[in-house]
Design an enzyme around this catalytic site. Structure first.
Site: not given
Ligand code: DAK
Length: 259
Positions: A67, A110, A113, A133
């Site tokens: 992200a 992300g 993911e 993260e």
């Protein structure tokens, strides 16, 4: 529709849609707009009768490096609650058609993911998977602790999530995270090959089968078997079932119409 951060292409075959994440300078960092565009594109492709399989890819350097940290940096929990990005991610996961992630370079946070939200992952030898993260003071928020753990088991998932270490495509293959590893120049071709195989099957059986495999991650065995049984019966309501079985008996290739 014109998108700013993704490209939707179908140069390989009308039945195969290619969605390319396209923020190369930012290593395809997934900002909010990109995710909304991706959601919209997948919804459109799901409704497009011609499309039977979707490939999501980035470029050779990055599938997606996570992200967008710059966009998240000053957000509060309440900002995130209001944006409710989970709705977007949930919607992507609900895509009925099969999705293949074609991954080269970084698939982090992300990005990893998103690849795991897809149904199959084809990777280039240069792919690196990780949930880093923890290194920026947060933890995975879009399935990283759940899908990764189900795919690779507790030991490796815990190590990746707690230390942020990346694993190579070869390690990811051994751990059961991905389907195939090929040289960098071939990863997209390999994804297209896999998509072509998927496209040759009955779209109805494919949809029911995808739904049933995904159910295995959400329920206990009894409920899952019950769900599978219903979908199995349902497959016998299709013309494709008759076509598939008579083609076998007549020793010819089936021509599935998705009816
Ligand atoms: N966000 C924003 N920009 C990024 C980025 C990212 N995740 N990753 C890379 N970039 C940008 C860099 O800032 C740099 O831009 P400039 O500084 O040149 O303007 C450019 O891309 C090139 O990156 P580097 O210069 O760093 O390139 P290197 O080859 O040296 O390093 C790297 C590549 C991938 C190792 C490094 O860029 C890196 O560590 N990137 C961050 C990886 C990371 O921590 N990813 C996890 C982010 S957190 C949620 C859903 C999902 C998520 C959260 C919530 N909800 C549904 C609520 C997910 C969270 C995350 O993914």
């Amino acid at each position: 529709m014109n998108f700013e951060f993704i490209l939707v292409e179908n140069q390989y075959a009308p039945q195969i849609a290619l969605v390319r994440l396209n923020r190369p300078k930012e290593l395809n960092a997934l900002n909010l707009q990109l995710m909304l565009e991706l959601k919209k594109a997948l919804q459109d492709l799901d409704e497009d009768e011609e499309v039977r399989c979707i490939i999501i890819t980035g470029n050779q350097q990055a599938f997606a490096a996570g992200a967008d940290i710059k966009q998240m940096e000053n957000k509060t929990a309440i900002d995130l609650l209001k944006i409710d990005q989970f709705e977007t991610w949930d919607q992507i996961r609900k895509t009925k058609k099969p999705i293949i992630a074609a991954v080269s370079g970084f698939a982090l946070g992300g990005g990893c993911e998103l690849a795991m939200t897809c149904d199959m992952i084809v990777a280039s030898e240069t792919a690196k998977f990780g949930q880093p993260e923890i290194k920026i003071g947060i933890m995975p928020g879009a399935g990283g602790t759940q899908r990764l753990t189900r795919a690779v088991g507790k030991a490796l998932a815990m190590e990746m999530v707690l230390t942020g270490k990346f694993i190579s495509a070869e390690e990811a293959l051994k751990a059961g995270l991905i389907n195939k590893v090929v040289p960098e120049e071939l990863y997209l071709n390999e994804a297209v090959k896999l998509a072509t195989e998927v496209c040759a099957m009955s779209p109805i059986a494919t949809r029911l089968a995808k739904e049933s495999v995904n159910k295995a991650f959400e329920t206990g065995l009894q409920e899952g078997l019950f769900f599978e049984r219903k979908n199995f019966y349902m497959s016998f309501t299709s013309e494709d079932q008759k076509e598939g079985m008579s083609a076998f008996v007549e020793k010819r290739k089936p021509d599935f119409k998705g009816k």
